[in-house]
Write a protein that holds these residues in place. Structure first.
Motif, PDB file in Angstrom:
ATOM      1  N   CYS A 143       6.321  13.160 -16.924  1.00 22.84           N
ATOM      2  CA  CYS A 143       5.696  13.532 -15.646  1.00 22.84           C
ATOM      3  C   CYS A 143       4.374  12.798 -15.456  1.00 22.84           C
ATOM      4  N   ASP A 144       3.577  12.737 -16.515  1.00 22.21           N
ATOM      5  CA  ASP A 144       2.303  12.034 -16.429  1.00 22.21           C
ATOM      6  C   ASP A 144       2.523  10.547 -16.143  1.00 22.21           C
ATOM      7  N   SER A 145       3.469   9.925 -16.869  1.00 23.16           N
ATOM      8  CA  SER A 145       3.709   8.486 -16.729  1.00 23.16           C
ATOM      9  C   SER A 145       4.275   8.130 -15.367  1.00 23.16           C
ATOM     10  N   ILE A 146       5.213   8.929 -14.878  1.00 21.25           N
ATOM     11  CA  ILE A 146       5.835   8.612 -13.596  1.00 21.25           C
ATOM     12  C   ILE A 146       4.834   8.745 -12.462  1.00 21.25           C
ATOM     13  N   VAL A 147       4.049   9.798 -12.458  1.00 19.15           N
ATOM     14  CA  VAL A 147       3.038   9.962 -11.403  1.00 19.15           C
ATOM     15  C   VAL A 147       2.036   8.815 -11.440  1.00 19.15           C
ATOM     16  N   SER A 148       1.549   8.480 -12.652  1.00 17.11           N
ATOM     17  CA  SER A 148       0.598   7.381 -12.762  1.00 17.11           C
ATOM     18  C   SER A 148       1.199   6.074 -12.298  1.00 17.11           C
ATOM     19  N   PHE A 149       2.473   5.853 -12.665  1.00 16.59           N
ATOM     20  CA  PHE A 149       3.115   4.600 -12.291  1.00 16.59           C
ATOM     21  C   PHE A 149       3.312   4.509 -10.779  1.00 16.59           C
ATOM     22  N   LEU A 150       3.683   5.598 -10.157  1.00 16.87           N
ATOM     23  CA  LEU A 150       3.846   5.581  -8.702  1.00 16.87           C
ATOM     24  C   LEU A 150       2.524   5.256  -8.011  1.00 16.87           C
ATOM     25  N   ILE A 151       1.446   5.764  -8.563  1.00 13.64           N
ATOM     26  CA  ILE A 151       0.131   5.452  -7.993  1.00 13.64           C
ATOM     27  C   ILE A 151      -0.193   3.973  -8.185  1.00 13.64           C
ATOM     28  N   ILE A 152       0.183   3.419  -9.344  1.00 11.41           N
ATOM     29  CA  ILE A 152       0.013   1.982  -9.579  1.00 11.41           C
ATOM     30  C   ILE A 152       0.773   1.185  -8.526  1.00 11.41           C
ATOM     31  N   VAL A 153       2.014   1.601  -8.243  1.00 11.84           N
ATOM     32  CA  VAL A 153       2.835   0.899  -7.261  1.00 11.84           C
ATOM     33  C   VAL A 153       2.157   0.897  -5.899  1.00 11.84           C
ATOM     34  N   VAL A 154       1.706   2.057  -5.457  1.00 11.40           N
ATOM     35  CA  VAL A 154       1.083   2.165  -4.143  1.00 11.40           C
ATOM     36  C   VAL A 154      -0.170   1.302  -4.070  1.00 11.40           C
ATOM     37  N   LYS A 155      -1.016   1.394  -5.094  1.00 11.98           N
ATOM     38  CA  LYS A 155      -2.260   0.627  -5.068  1.00 11.98           C
ATOM     39  C   LYS A 155      -2.007  -0.865  -5.229  1.00 11.98           C
ATOM     40  N   SER A 156      -0.995  -1.230  -5.995  1.00  8.82           N
ATOM     41  CA  SER A 156      -0.668  -2.640  -6.156  1.00  8.82           C
ATOM     42  C   SER A 156      -0.139  -3.228  -4.852  1.00  8.82           C
ATOM     43  N   LEU A 157       0.736  -2.499  -4.188  1.00  6.09           N
ATOM     44  CA  LEU A 157       1.251  -2.978  -2.908  1.00  6.09           C
ATOM     45  C   LEU A 157       0.127  -3.092  -1.882  1.00  6.09           C
ATOM     46  N   THR A 158      -0.792  -2.138  -1.899  1.00  5.61           N
ATOM     47  CA  THR A 158      -1.941  -2.210  -0.999  1.00  5.61           C
ATOM     48  C   THR A 158      -2.783  -3.430  -1.296  1.00  5.61           C
ATOM     49  N   SER A 159      -3.007  -3.678  -2.593  1.00 10.35           N
ATOM     50  CA  SER A 159      -3.807  -4.839  -2.993  1.00 10.35           C
ATOM     51  C   SER A 159      -3.114  -6.139  -2.619  1.00 10.35           C
ATOM     52  N   LEU A 160      -1.786  -6.196  -2.805  1.00  7.25           N
ATOM     53  CA  LEU A 160      -1.043  -7.389  -2.427  1.00  7.25           C
ATOM     54  C   LEU A 160      -1.131  -7.638  -0.930  1.00  7.25           C
ATOM     55  N   TYR A 161      -1.056  -6.575  -0.148  1.00  7.71           N
ATOM     56  CA  TYR A 161      -1.144  -6.717   1.301  1.00  7.71           C
ATOM     57  C   TYR A 161      -2.513  -7.238   1.711  1.00  7.71           C
ATOM     58  N   GLN A 162      -3.553  -6.698   1.075  1.00  5.73           N
ATOM     59  CA  GLN A 162      -4.902  -7.143   1.390  1.00  5.73           C
ATOM     60  C   GLN A 162      -5.123  -8.599   1.004  1.00  5.73           C
ATOM     61  N   SER A 163      -4.595  -8.997  -0.180  1.00  5.73           N
ATOM     62  CA  SER A 163      -4.797 -10.375  -0.634  1.00  5.73           C
ATOM     63  C   SER A 163      -4.002 -11.359   0.216  1.00  5.73           C
ATOM     64  N   SER A 164      -2.851 -10.940   0.732  1.00  4.31           N
ATOM     65  CA  SER A 164      -2.057 -11.834   1.560  1.00  4.31           C
ATOM     66  C   SER A 164      -2.633 -11.978   2.964  1.00  4.31           C
ATOM     67  N   SER A 165      -3.328 -10.948   3.425  1.00  3.21           N
ATOM     68  CA  SER A 165      -3.925 -11.012   4.757  1.00  3.21           C
ATOM     69  C   SER A 165      -5.273 -11.716   4.752  1.00  3.21           C
ATOM     70  N   SER A 166      -5.867 -11.849   3.573  1.00  2.00           N
ATOM     71  CA  SER A 166      -7.160 -12.532   3.469  1.00  2.00           C
ATOM     72  C   SER A 166      -7.201 -13.299   2.168  1.00  2.00           C
ATOM     73  N   GLU A 167      -7.050 -14.642   2.235  1.00  2.00           N
ATOM     74  CA  GLU A 167      -7.045 -15.467   1.036  1.00  2.00           C
ATOM     75  C   GLU A 167      -8.376 -15.351   0.317  1.00  2.00           C
ATOM     76  N   PRO A 168      -8.387 -15.278  -1.002  1.00  2.00           N
ATOM     77  CA  PRO A 168      -9.632 -15.164  -1.751  1.00  2.00           C
ATOM     78  C   PRO A 168     -10.448 -16.441  -1.692  1.00  2.00           C
ATOM     79  N   LEU A 169     -11.729 -16.271  -1.756  1.00  2.00           N
ATOM     80  CA  LEU A 169     -12.638 -17.402  -1.761  1.00  2.00           C
ATOM     81  C   LEU A 169     -12.798 -17.940  -3.161  1.00  2.00           C
TER      82      LEU A 169
END
Length: 721
Positions: A340-366
Motif C-alpha cells: 500500500c505504501d509503495s503503490i501510493v508513493s509510486f502513483l504520486i511519482i507518476v503524476v509528478k513525473s508526467l507534470t514535470s514532463l509536460y512542463q519541460s516539453s512546453s518550455s525548453e530548459p536554458l
C-alpha cells in the motif's frame, strides 16, 4: 563553455574524455573492489534483504589503491579513470539484486510449490549454467535503454542526481580538478530536519535500490586531498574490528543471539540482540529516523501482533514457522503495509513525473552558466542542497519534490558579463560525438539484449513461461524505468520495489489465475521490471558523475558492460556457493526478500490467507496508504508538515515486522549512534559526516568480506566452541 576556477591538476573539461580510462589496471581494480562489495551484499541480502551500491567506498578505495601505487605507474591516475573504476565496481556490486539472487531466485527455488511453477516436477535451478543464463538475460537491456535517457535527463533537463553529483565532487577534491557545473544544481526542498538521513537499499527489498543511495547524503567538505589517508586508516580499522567479530561469531555463535529479555522470551518470541558490527554500521548509514520506524515495526509486529496471533490461535505453530507460526502470520501484515505504501508513493511519482514532463516539453530548459565554486565549496553546497531523501524515503519509494524545474532557470549571477551567459535555449554543453554511444549501437544493443532476455528465460524456465509474457514484461519495464530514473534524478531514490510490485499487480490482471505457472510468470515479470529500473538508474547516476568530471560516456558504458559480465558469473557462483555450504532458508539466512516476492505473487493471484490476516491487512494497509499520501504531498510550506515526519513510513515499518528482532535492534543502535554523533557530539561539523560513512562502511565491508572465511570453516566442518 562553462566558466570554471582552475585548480593545479586541472585541464580543460572537454579534453578529459580523451584521457586513458578503459585500461587494464582500472578494470582489474574495479572488478576487485566490486567483488568485495558483492560478497558483502550477498551476505546481508540473504539475511535481511539489505544491499548497497557503496559508491563512496568504491571511489575512495579506487583512489587509495592508485595513490599508493602512483610512484610505480607509467601513466598518472586521473579523475576520469577514477570514475571508470567506481563505475565498474558498482556494476559488479549490485549483481545480487539486479539478477534476483537475493529475492526472485530463492523464492522460485526454495519457496514455490510444484503446482505454482506450472510443472509437475517443479523448477530445477541447481545447475550453474541455468543461473548464469538467467542472470545474463537480465543484465543488459536496462543498460542499453539508459543511453538515450542521458541526453534528456542529464544534458537537457540537468536533473540533480544527487549521489552522482556528490560522488563526482568527492573525486574532484581527491584529484584537485574542477567540476563542469553549468548551474547551481537545485534539489527539491528538504523533507526532514534530520541531518544524518540517507540511503539504503533493501530488496532492494526495495530498493526494499529502493537503493538507492546513501553516500551522497552525507558527503562533506574535505579540507585537503591528503585526508583520504585518514579515511583509509579508519576504513581499515573498522573493517578489522568487524572481521574479528565475524570469525569469533563462528566459534561462539551464542554472541549472535543474546536473550536481552530472558531465555523464555527469546525462545517464545525470538526477541534477541545480535551485536553485529555490520548491522550497527547499516543502522548508522540508514540514520535515526529510518531505524526508529523499523523499531516501531519490530515492536508492533513482534511484541504485539505476534503474541496476539499466537494467543488467539490464528498462528498455532512455533513462532518461527512460516506457514503455521506467528512469523509467517505477521509477514502478510508486513506485505500489505509495504504494498500500500509503495503503490501510493509510486502513483504520486507518476503524476509528478508526467507534470514535470509536460512542463519541460512546453518550455525548453536554458543552458546556464555561472561562476563555479571550488570543489571544496561545491561539495559543501551539494551537501546542503542534496539532503533530500532520507532512508525511509528510499525504502518506501517516495517522492519528495515540488515538481518544479528550478534547475532549468537561468542563473542571475551579476558577476558575469552578459555575453558570458548563454541565452540560446537550444544550446546544451556536451562532449564531442566521438565519445558518445552511437544510436546504432544503442538500438541494436537494446534489441539484441531484449531477445537475449526472452531466449535465456525460455531456456531456464521452459515453455511454461509464454514468450508474449516475457516481451510484455520487457516493454512494460522500459516504460516504468523512465519514471524510476526521473524520480532518482530528482530525489536520489529509485523506486525499484514499487515498480516491481506494480508489475506483479499488472501481470495478475493480464495472466489468468487458472493458467499453469501463473505464480512463476508473476515473479519473472517483477524481476524483469526491477532489473531494468535498477540498471538504468545505476548507469544514469554514474553518467552524471562522469559528465561533471568530463569522463567519456562511452568509457562508462564499457565499464557497465565489463562489470555486468563479471557480475553475472560471480553472482551465480556465489549463490551456488552459499547454497552448497549453508542451509537456505535457515535461522541464519531467512531470505526475507524472497518471502515477500512469493507472498505478493500469491496474494495478487488470490491465494488464501491465514485466519484474520485479511481484516488486519485491510485496516493497516489503508492507514499506511494515507500516511504515504500525506508524506508525499504535504509540502514544507504547510503548517502541518513539521508533524508529518513523526508518522512512520510504511516500508521501514514493514521491514521491522518481517526481519527478526535481532537485526532491527542492532540497526536501531546504529541509528542512535548516528544521531548522537551528528546532532549532539559534532553538530554542524560536515567532516564528521563523511567520517561516519567511512566508519560504518568499514563495519559492513569487514563482516561481509570475512563471511567467506566462515563459509570455508563451515565447509570444512570446523566445530563451534
Amino acid at each position: 563553455m562553462p566558466i570554471t576556477a582552475k585548480l593545479p591538476n586541472d585541464m580543460p573539461w572537454e579534453s578529459k574524455a580523451a584521457l586513458p580510462q578503459v585500461t587494464l589496471r582500472s578494470t582489474i581494480a574495479g572488478l576487485v573492489i566490486g567483488s568485495v562489495i558483492l560478497v558483502s551484499n550477498f551476505q546481508f541480502g540473504l539475511q535481511t534483504g539489505w544491499v548497497s551500491m557503496m559508491s563512496l567506498p568504491s571511489a575512495l578505495l579506487g583512489f587509495s589503491i592508485f595513490k599508493t601505487l602512483q610512484p610505480r605507474l607509467h601513466c598518472h591516475f586521473t579523475d576520469v579513470e577514477n570514475v571508470f573504476v567506481q563505475s565498474v565496481a558498482v556494476a559488479v556490486a549490485t549483481g545480487p539484486l539486479a539478477y534476483g539472487f537475493i529475492g526472485i531466485i530463492p523464492a522460485i527455488e526454495k519457496l514455490m510449490t510444484d503446482a505454482e511453477s506450472g510443472s509437475e516436477s517443479g523448477i530445477d535451478l541447481s545447475q550453474l549454467w541455468k543461473l548464469v543464463t538467467w542472470a545474463f538475460g537480465l543484465a543488459f537491456f536496462g543498460v542499453f535503454f539508459a543511453v538515450p535517457l542521458r541526453k534528456q535527463f542529464i544534458i537537457k533537463e540537468k536533473l540533480a542526481f544527487p549521489s552522482g553529483s556528490a560522488t563526482a565532487t568527492l573525486i574532484s577534491v581527491f584529484h584537485g580538478t574542477t567540476l563542469n557545473v553549468e548551474s547551481k544544481i537545485k534539489s527539491p526542498p528538504k523533507q526532514s530536519s534530520s541531518a544524518e538521513e540517507h540511503e539504503s537499499h533493501p530488496e532492494r527489498p526495495a530498493t526494499p535500490n529502493n537503493i538507492t543511495i546513501i553516500e551522497s547524503q552525507d558527503l562533506c567538505q574535505l579540507q585537503q586531498v591528503e585526508t583520504y589517508q585518514t579515511n583509509i586508516k579508519l576504513l581499515a580499522a573498522t573493517s578489522s574490528v568487524s572481521s574479528i567479530y565475524t570469525v569469533v561469531g563462528y566459534f561462539v555463535p551464542q554472541i549472535k543471539r543474546i536473550p536481552i529479555l530472558g531465555n523464555t522470551i527469546s525462545e517464545s518470541y525470538l526477541i534477541n540482540f545480535q551485536p553485529s558490527p555490520s548491522y550497527i554500521g547499516q543502522g548508522m548509514i540508514m540514520g535515526f529516523t529510518t531505524t526508529a520506524y523499523m523499531m516501531f515495526g519490530m515492536v508492533f509486529g513482534w511484541c504485539i501482533l505476534s503474541p496476539l496471533a499466537q494467543y488467539m490461535g490464528w498462528a498455532p505453530g512455533p513462532v518461527d514457522d512460516w506457514k503455521e507460526g506467528a512469523e509467517g502470520w505477521i509477514m502478510w501484515i508486513s506485505l500489505a503495509i509495504m504494498i500500500c505504501d509503495s503503490i501510493v508513493s509510486f502513483l504520486i511519482i507518476v503524476v509528478k513525473s508526467l507534470t514535470s514532463l509536460y512542463q519541460s516539453s512546453s518550455s525548453e530548459p536554458l543552458s546556464r552558466t555561472g561562476s563555479v565554486d571550488s570543489p571544496h565549496e561545491e561539495l559543501e553546497r551539494l551537501i546542503d542542497e542534496n539532503e533530500v531523501a532520507s532512508d525511509e524515503d528510499v525504502l518506501s519509494s517516495t517522492y519528495h519534490g515540488d515538481g518544479s524545474n528550478d534547475h532549468t532557470q537561468k542563473n542571475s549571477s551579476s558577476s558575469l558579463p552578459e555575453s558570458d551567459q548563454l541565452s540560446d535555449r537550444s544550446t546544451y554543453v556536451d562532449l564531442d560525438e566521438s565519445h558518445q554511444i552511437s544510436a546504432t549501437v544503442t538500438v541494436v544493443g537494446l534489441i539484441v539484449s531484449s531477445v537475449a532476455c526472452v531466449v535465456c528465460t525460455r531456456l531456464v524456465f521452459g515453455p511454461v513461461v509464454p514468450i508474449y509474457t516475457i516481451v510484455t514484461a520487457i516493454i512494460l519495464s522500459l516504460f516504468l524505468s523512465v519514471l524510476g530514473v526521473r524520480a532518482l534524478g530528482e530525489t536520489d531514490l529509485n523506486p525499484v520495489s514499487g515498480i516491481g510490485k506494480l508489475s506483479q499487480l499488472i501481470f495478475a490482471l493480464i495472466i489468468p489465475k487458472s493458467q499453469p505457472g501463473a505464480i512463476l510468470i508473476n515473479l519473472i515479470s517483477g524481476a524483469i521490471s526491477e532489473a531494468a529500473t535498477q540498471q538504468a538508474g545505476d548507469l544514469l547516476q554514474d553518467l552524471k558523475t562522469g559528465y561533471l568530471l568530463g569522463a567519456s560516456p562511452k568509457a562508462q558504458f564499457i565499464a557497465q558492460i565489463y562489470g555486468s559480465l563479471f557480475s553475472v558469473l560471480l553472482s551465480a557462483v556465489m549463490y551456488k556457493l552459499y547454497n552448497s555450504i549453508y542451509e537456505i532458508p535457515s535461522q541464519m539466512f531467512k531470505i526475507p526478500t524472497a518471502v515477500i516476492w512469493i507472498d505478493c505473487a500469491r496474494l495478487v493471484n488470490g491465494s488464501g490467507l491465514p485466519p484474520k490476516v485479511f481484516e488486519f491487512a485491510i485496516v493497516l494497509g489503508i492507514v499506511f496508504a494515507i500516511i504515504s499520501f500525506l508524506k508525499n504531498t504535504v509540502t514544507p510550506n504547510n503548517k502541518w508538515h513539521k508533524y508529518i515526519k513523526f508518522l512512520p513510513s510504511g516500508v521501514p515499518v514493514g521491514i521491522g515486522i518481517y526481519n527478526v528482532p535481532s537485526f532491527t535492534l542492532a540497526r536501531f543502535v546504529g541509528g542512535l549512534i548516528s544521531y548522537f554523533w551528528l546532532r549532539k557530539v559534532t553538530p554542524g561539523n560536515s567532516d564528521a559526516r563523511v567520517r561516519l560513512i567511512i566508519f560504518s562502511s568499514g563495519l559492513v565491508l569487514g563482516e561481509g568480506l570475512f563471511s567467506v572465511m566462515n563459509m570455508l570453516l563451515t565447509s570444512l566442518n570446523v566445530p563451534h566452541l
